[in-house]
Design a protein around this motif. Structure first.
Motif, PDB file in Angstrom:
ATOM      1  N   UNK A 147       0.855  -1.193   0.000  1.00 11.98           N
ATOM      2  CA  UNK A 147       0.000   0.000   0.000  1.00 11.98           C
ATOM      3  C   UNK A 147       0.887   1.238   0.000  1.00 11.98           C
ATOM      4  N   UNK A 148       0.343   2.314  -0.501  1.00 10.94           N
ATOM      5  CA  UNK A 148       1.075   3.587  -0.500  1.00 10.94           C
ATOM      6  C   UNK A 148       0.302   4.603   0.314  1.00 10.94           C
ATOM      7  N   UNK A 149       1.020   5.327   1.156  1.00  8.24           N
ATOM      8  CA  UNK A 149       0.398   6.423   1.889  1.00  8.24           C
ATOM      9  C   UNK A 149       1.230   7.667   1.607  1.00  8.24           C
ATOM     10  N   UNK A 150       0.595   8.690   1.069  1.00  9.30           N
ATOM     11  CA  UNK A 150       1.295   9.941   0.830  1.00  9.30           C
ATOM     12  C   UNK A 150       0.666  11.041   1.664  1.00  9.30           C
ATOM     13  N   UNK A 161      -3.692  13.617   3.245  1.00  8.35           N
ATOM     14  CA  UNK A 161      -3.133  12.273   3.077  1.00  8.35           C
ATOM     15  C   UNK A 161      -4.032  11.407   2.198  1.00  8.35           C
ATOM     16  N   UNK A 162      -3.395  10.439   1.571  1.00  4.19           N
ATOM     17  CA  UNK A 162      -4.159   9.466   0.783  1.00  4.19           C
ATOM     18  C   UNK A 162      -3.471   8.113   0.870  1.00  4.19           C
ATOM     19  N   UNK A 163      -4.236   7.115   1.249  1.00  2.00           N
ATOM     20  CA  UNK A 163      -3.734   5.743   1.312  1.00  2.00           C
ATOM     21  C   UNK A 163      -4.389   4.958   0.182  1.00  2.00           C
ATOM     22  N   UNK A 164      -3.557   4.299  -0.618  1.00  2.00           N
ATOM     23  CA  UNK A 164      -4.085   3.482  -1.719  1.00  2.00           C
ATOM     24  C   UNK A 164      -3.500   2.082  -1.607  1.00  2.00           C
ATOM     25  N   UNK A 165      -4.362   1.098  -1.681  1.00  2.00           N
ATOM     26  CA  UNK A 165      -3.913  -0.297  -1.621  1.00  2.00           C
ATOM     27  C   UNK A 165      -4.823  -1.169  -2.450  1.00  2.00           C
ATOM     28  N   UNK A 166      -4.537  -2.457  -2.448  1.00  2.00           N
ATOM     29  CA  UNK A 166      -5.378  -3.373  -3.217  1.00  2.00           C
ATOM     30  C   UNK A 166      -5.856  -4.499  -2.302  1.00  2.00           C
ATOM     31  N   UNK A 169     -10.302  -5.145  -4.733  1.00  2.00           N
ATOM     32  CA  UNK A 169     -10.003  -4.152  -5.775  1.00  2.00           C
ATOM     33  C   UNK A 169      -9.149  -3.060  -5.147  1.00  2.00           C
ATOM     34  N   UNK A 170      -8.831  -2.060  -5.922  1.00  2.00           N
ATOM     35  CA  UNK A 170      -8.071  -0.935  -5.361  1.00  2.00           C
ATOM     36  C   UNK A 170      -8.989  -0.151  -4.420  1.00  2.00           C
ATOM     37  N   UNK A 172      -9.136   3.232  -1.490  1.00  2.00           N
ATOM     38  CA  UNK A 172      -8.475   4.494  -1.146  1.00  2.00           C
ATOM     39  C   UNK A 172      -9.057   5.047   0.143  1.00  2.00           C
ATOM     40  N   UNK A 174      -8.744   8.681   1.935  1.00  3.11           N
ATOM     41  CA  UNK A 174      -8.187  10.018   1.723  1.00  3.11           C
ATOM     42  C   UNK A 174      -8.792  10.996   2.723  1.00  3.11           C
ATOM     43  N   UNK A 175      -7.981  11.917   3.197  1.00  2.00           N
ATOM     44  CA  UNK A 175      -8.525  12.895   4.139  1.00  2.00           C
ATOM     45  C   UNK A 175      -7.547  14.002   4.481  1.00  2.00           C
TER      46      UNK A 175
ATOM     47  N   UNK B  28       9.352   1.801  -5.464  1.00  6.73           N
ATOM     48  CA  UNK B  28       8.110   2.563  -5.621  1.00  6.73           C
ATOM     49  C   UNK B  28       8.361   3.785  -6.497  1.00  6.73           C
ATOM     50  N   UNK B  31       5.237  10.015  -5.988  1.00  2.52           N
ATOM     51  CA  UNK B  31       4.128  10.767  -6.599  1.00  2.52           C
ATOM     52  C   UNK B  31       4.609  12.018  -7.331  1.00  2.52           C
ATOM     53  N   UNK B  91      -9.896   3.648 -12.247  1.00  2.00           N
ATOM     54  CA  UNK B  91      -9.522   3.701 -10.831  1.00  2.00           C
ATOM     55  C   UNK B  91      -9.488   5.129 -10.279  1.00  2.00           C
ATOM     56  N   UNK B  94     -13.457   7.992 -10.105  1.00  2.00           N
ATOM     57  CA  UNK B  94     -14.497   7.235  -9.401  1.00  2.00           C
ATOM     58  C   UNK B  94     -15.513   8.172  -8.730  1.00  2.00           C
ATOM     59  N   UNK B 120      -6.553  17.562  -1.695  1.00  2.28           N
ATOM     60  CA  UNK B 120      -6.781  16.170  -1.266  1.00  2.28           C
ATOM     61  C   UNK B 120      -7.030  15.260  -2.463  1.00  2.28           C
ATOM     62  N   UNK B 123      -3.849  14.670  -4.294  1.00  3.89           N
ATOM     63  CA  UNK B 123      -3.032  13.733  -3.527  1.00  3.89           C
ATOM     64  C   UNK B 123      -3.497  12.297  -3.789  1.00  3.89           C
ATOM     65  N   UNK B 124      -4.806  12.114  -3.817  1.00  4.25           N
ATOM     66  CA  UNK B 124      -5.366  10.779  -4.069  1.00  4.25           C
ATOM     67  C   UNK B 124      -5.077  10.323  -5.505  1.00  4.25           C
ATOM     68  N   UNK B 127      -1.364   9.431  -5.804  1.00  2.00           N
ATOM     69  CA  UNK B 127      -1.041   8.204  -5.060  1.00  2.00           C
ATOM     70  C   UNK B 127      -1.576   6.984  -5.809  1.00  2.00           C
ATOM     71  N   UNK B 128      -2.767   7.112  -6.381  1.00  2.00           N
ATOM     72  CA  UNK B 128      -3.341   5.994  -7.145  1.00  2.00           C
ATOM     73  C   UNK B 128      -2.480   5.694  -8.374  1.00  2.00           C
ATOM     74  N   UNK B 131       0.711   4.089  -7.358  1.00  2.00           N
ATOM     75  CA  UNK B 131       0.446   2.699  -6.973  1.00  2.00           C
ATOM     76  C   UNK B 131       0.365   1.809  -8.214  1.00  2.00           C
TER      77      UNK B 131
END
Lengths: 195, 144
Positions: A147-150, A161-166, A169-170, A172, A174-175, B28, B31, B91, B94, B120, B123-124, B127-128, B131
């Motif tokens: 997973x990636x957290x930026x 911040x945004x966390x993306x993982x699988x 499915x993918x 997210x 974000x906040x 990795x 971004x 992806x 969305x 935000x 950023x998303x 990051x997507x 990824x």
């Protein structure tokens, strides 16, 4: 001995205004080992925050002759590494900015907020870069499942911040973290724990 | 700001992008690889090259070939990564309104456009994309 070339004279004086004996006592070997084993912060929050608060950072100066020398006995290797990383990052960015004036000037307040945050994220592997649209520092973390957290550290107390993982499915998450007091930067660990 | 994808948008196919070594860390893609920072004056899009080869490796090699023609100095330790346009659109876009689009810019050169400036959301998006890109890349020296 390490140097931070992007800091100014004022920074040096503010650094030396911090009392050495207090800091030295915090970093003696025994305490460091205990802290390492317990994985808790090795920083005295008040001393660290006070030092950062008094930092006068001038990132616009191109050729700074004065260097801030960090004594090994005062700071941990980790701390020297963060400054080395910052130094390289800023020099690279400024080189690129000289070629492309559209890159945003580095935000010194974002840099300070990153330094406030640093003691709380030092135990996590992270990478650092500068967002060229805003001049804010971005911290990237990787999780065990790739997973990636930026986290974009702004010049106010906001951290986007945004966390993306699988999973199936993918996904997210974000906040925005809104920090109003520098002592509350530690609350950002709640976000990192999502990894 | 556009609310719908332009008719001229690319909606499928694969694109490649070259990044310098500093934009790659610990397996990795960072971004910053998706920042708008190319060129003087700065471009309004992130540059890619559309590729048509059959296998992923061939597509990366094809992309590397375009980059070598375009840029004088590319680092052998830099990376070329591959993105599937339809996967990226699915992806990232969305929400009700699209957030990104790919448009031809004198093909095979094409551009990734951001349709939002919300911090935000940006950023998303980045990051997507990082990824997705991190699962399909090769170092330049592996492709020459």
């Amino acid at each position: 001995m390490q140097s931070i070339k992007f800091l100014t004279k004022q920074t040096i004086s503010s650094f030396y205004s911090v009392k050495y004996p207090q800091i030295n006592s915090l970093y003696n070997t025994k305490i460091k080992d205990i802290y390492r084993q317990k994985k808790i912060n090795r920083f005295d929050q008040d001393l660290w925050n006070n030092w950062i608060a008094n930092l006068k950072i001038d990132l616009t100066v191109k050729n700074i002759e004065n260097e801030l020398l960090l004594e090994e006995s005062i700071f941990e290797v980790d701390i020297k590494l963060v400054f080395e990383k910052l130094n390289l990052l800023i020099r690279d960015y400024e080189k690129e900015r000289a070629l492309c004036s559209a890159l945003h000037e580095i935000s010194s307040n974002s840099l300070k907020n990153y330094l406030y945050l640093y003691p709380h994220i030092e135990n996590y592997h992270s990478n650092l870069n500068i967002d060229s649209d805003t001049g804010f520092l971005n911290i990237g973390f990787s999780g065990k499942q790739s997973e990636l957290l930026n986290a974009l550290v702004t010049d106010t107390g906001e951290i986007h911040y945004s966390l993306v993982g699988r999973s199936k499915r993918i996904f997210k998450i974000t906040g925005v973290t809104k920090i109003r007091d520098i002592e509350d930067f530690k609350q950002f660990k709640r976000v990192i724990r999502m990894l | 700001m556009n609310n719908q994808l332009n008719l001229s948008s690319l909606v499928d196919g694969n694109v490649t992008r070259y990044i310098k070594p500093s934009l790659f860390s610990n397996n990795q893609i960072l971004i910053s690889a998706f920042d708008l920072r190319d060129g003087t004056p700065p471009e309004t899009y992130v540059s890619f090259f559309k590729v048509n080869s059959l296998s992923q490796l061939e597509m990366l090699k094809e992309g590397c070939g375009y980059i070598k023609k375009r840029l004088r100095n590319i680092s052998k330790n830099g990376c070329i990564f591959l993105l599937d346009i339809s996967e990226c659109l699915e992806e990232v876009n969305d929400e009700k309104k699209p957030l990104i689009e790919f448009k031809p810019e004198n093909l095979p050169h094409c551009g990734l456009y951001y349709l939002t400036d919300d911090l935000s959301k940006c950023q998303e998006i980045k990051t997507t994309l990082a990824f997705l890109a991190s699962s399909n890349y090769k170092k330049v020296h592996e492709l020459i």
